[in-house]
Design an enzyme around this catalytic site. Structure first.
Site, PDB file in Angstrom:
ATOM      1  CB  THR A   1      85.306  -5.000 -14.039  1.00  0.00           C
ATOM      2  OG1 THR A   1      85.521  -4.103 -15.120  1.00  0.00           O
ATOM      3  CG2 THR A   1      84.058  -5.834 -14.341  1.00  0.00           C
TER       4      THR A   1
ATOM      5  CE  LYS B   1      84.770  -4.479 -18.533  1.00  0.00           C
ATOM      6  NZ  LYS B   1      85.896  -4.066 -17.707  1.00  0.00           N
TER       7      LYS B   1
ATOM      8  CE  LYS C   1      87.600  -9.165 -11.855  1.00  0.00           C
ATOM      9  NZ  LYS C   1      87.210  -7.771 -12.219  1.00  0.00           N
TER      10      LYS C   1
END
Lengths: 293, 293
Positions: free
Chosen positions: A95, A170, A238
């Site tokens: 990701t 995502k 993140k």
């Protein structure tokens, strides 16, 4: 098919195992060889570098923590791009910043390779069970080529559009995970504060309109005070940083997601960044000066 | 059993119908008789007041919008307390202030009656299907007496402790519903802003760790731009007001829930209070100056 997996962490290890079970010949590389020991003992082939791995396989699967790791895997010395053969399909399942996905794609295509971004959802449990959700960006033709690999590790495989769209999807997933998580923490604190048994509350609300994966899975871990990572707070942060960067560029106000990001920052400040996201409960407990379970 | 239902709105009407199907003899009362017409046509018996109804039944089920309505049903002129017979079980299935539940319980017990607070979750769909979650506060003995009634209208029936605990558990439910809803709205806006097809995004994230009842049900309605109420914003606001009042009294910080309450206030300001909670999307769309679907 000869398949290489780069990155054998919490997600990569069970994914490589499921690919092997599906009959693929597996090549693996990881920054620290120690993390690959279990897979090597099962007969997978070690490669000293991403470049060495890319020479030997028809498909490269990379799953590493962050954008900078992906750049390293593909562009740096001994990286995939040094040895990439025309026609090889590279699938990045990390990701990362959707912009970096596009950048990697452009470099790979300029060397005659093919690229998909295909981040996953479902965490450690989904990776082990082979039931991950896979959000794919790229050409339909490449997706069809990759389909047997995806089917070995996932269940809901969705083509989200061109390269980068897997990552963007995502990020939507992470918006949802973040707020659903905060919901569980606040319900737990409210229950304890008001004298309810949080476990009974959990049992009552799990099945109705309040239900969620987070409530079912992370809620149970909160009750058990099991803060071991299914997915680490540092990684969720993140991802939310990517959401908020992207949202900033797009002028998309995300008041809830921004709040979750700030509260998880408090968890990081408390030294809990490497615990599972369910450890956000501890930040809410500190705010309320109470312990839920 | 002879059962009386007071309040034949979105929830009360299908609940009365499921009780009739289970073989109970139904007596009904509603503030506006017009709202009871369908049930009367099905053979239920009309009562001109709550007092008249309470005279005729073994169990009273009340399901009305707010604390003040519950007080009216039980305490005012022509209310339940005027005619209550010793031993009658009163079950309040409204979502109200837990303190008011205790107050009503005390009054009813002083007249020889019995009381349970038993708010429900699952909305209009769950009420029709007879699959509501029922969160019960009160004595185990009274719960056992009420069980055949609960089983006719619900599936997950949980005893949450003494009177008031049903309400408190329902408030936890509403904390979860509120934040899960905001999650869906932010994911939808982010998807549209970043060029994804929101319907494809929805399909991708529904099955994984981001999944929730809200995503599945309210998300689909957002994509269809169907803002008809399964559960009205005005009622969600009433519930979140109760959450935040209670949380204030308990010193339980609820940063996410407070944010949801404020954003829903913007929906109310826009005249959308009588739409379904999924209409919160429109507030997020206004903030982002975009339309999702």
């Amino acid at each position: 098919m000869k398949v290489g997996v780069i990155g054998t962490g919490i997600m990569g290890e069970p994914m490589a195992r499921n690919l092997a079970r599906a009959g693929h010949q597996m090549f693996i590389h990881s920054r620290t060889r120690g993390r690959a020991n279990a897979l090597l003992a099962e007969g997978m082939i070690w490669c000293d570098s991403a470049a060495e791995l890319a020479q030997s396989v028809e498909a490269v699967v990379s799953i590493v923590p962050d954008s900078s790791d992906v750049r390293e895997v593909y562009f740096m010395r001994d990286g995939v791009c040094e040895t990439l053969r025309p026609g090889t399909l590279c699938i990045d399942m990390s990701t990362i910043d959707p912009g970096v996905s596009k950048e990697v794609c452009a470099q790979i295509q300029s060397r005659g390779g093919r690229f998909l971004d295909a981040p996953v959802s479902g965490g450690k449990t989904g990776a082990h069970a082979g039931t991950l959700t896979i959000m794919v960006g790229g050409d339909e033709e490449d997706l069809q080529f990759a389909m047997p690999l995806f089917q070995a590790i996932g269940k809901n495989i969705v083509h989200c559009g061109p390269v980068g769209n897997g990552q963007l999807t995502k990020l939507c997933n992470q918006i949802l995970c973040g707020l659903n998580l905060l919901a569980v923490c606040e319900a737990m604190v409210f229950a304890r504060k008001s004298g309810l048994d949080p476990a009974v509350m959990h049992k009552a609300v799990c099945t109705g309109a309040a239900g969620s994966w987070a409530l079912q899975n992370l809620g149970q871990r909160m009750l058990d005070r099991d803060f071991a990572p299914m997915f680490m707070i540092d990684l969720q942060q993140k991802d939310l940083r990517l959401v908020l960067q992207q949202a900033g560029a797009l002028a998309a106000p995300m008041p809830g997601t921004a709040l979750v990001h700030e509260l998880l920052r408090a968890s990081q400040a408390a030294g809990e960044g490497r615990e599972g996201t369910q450890a956000l409960l501890k930040t809410l407990e500190r705010l309320g000066a109470i312990q839920v379970a």
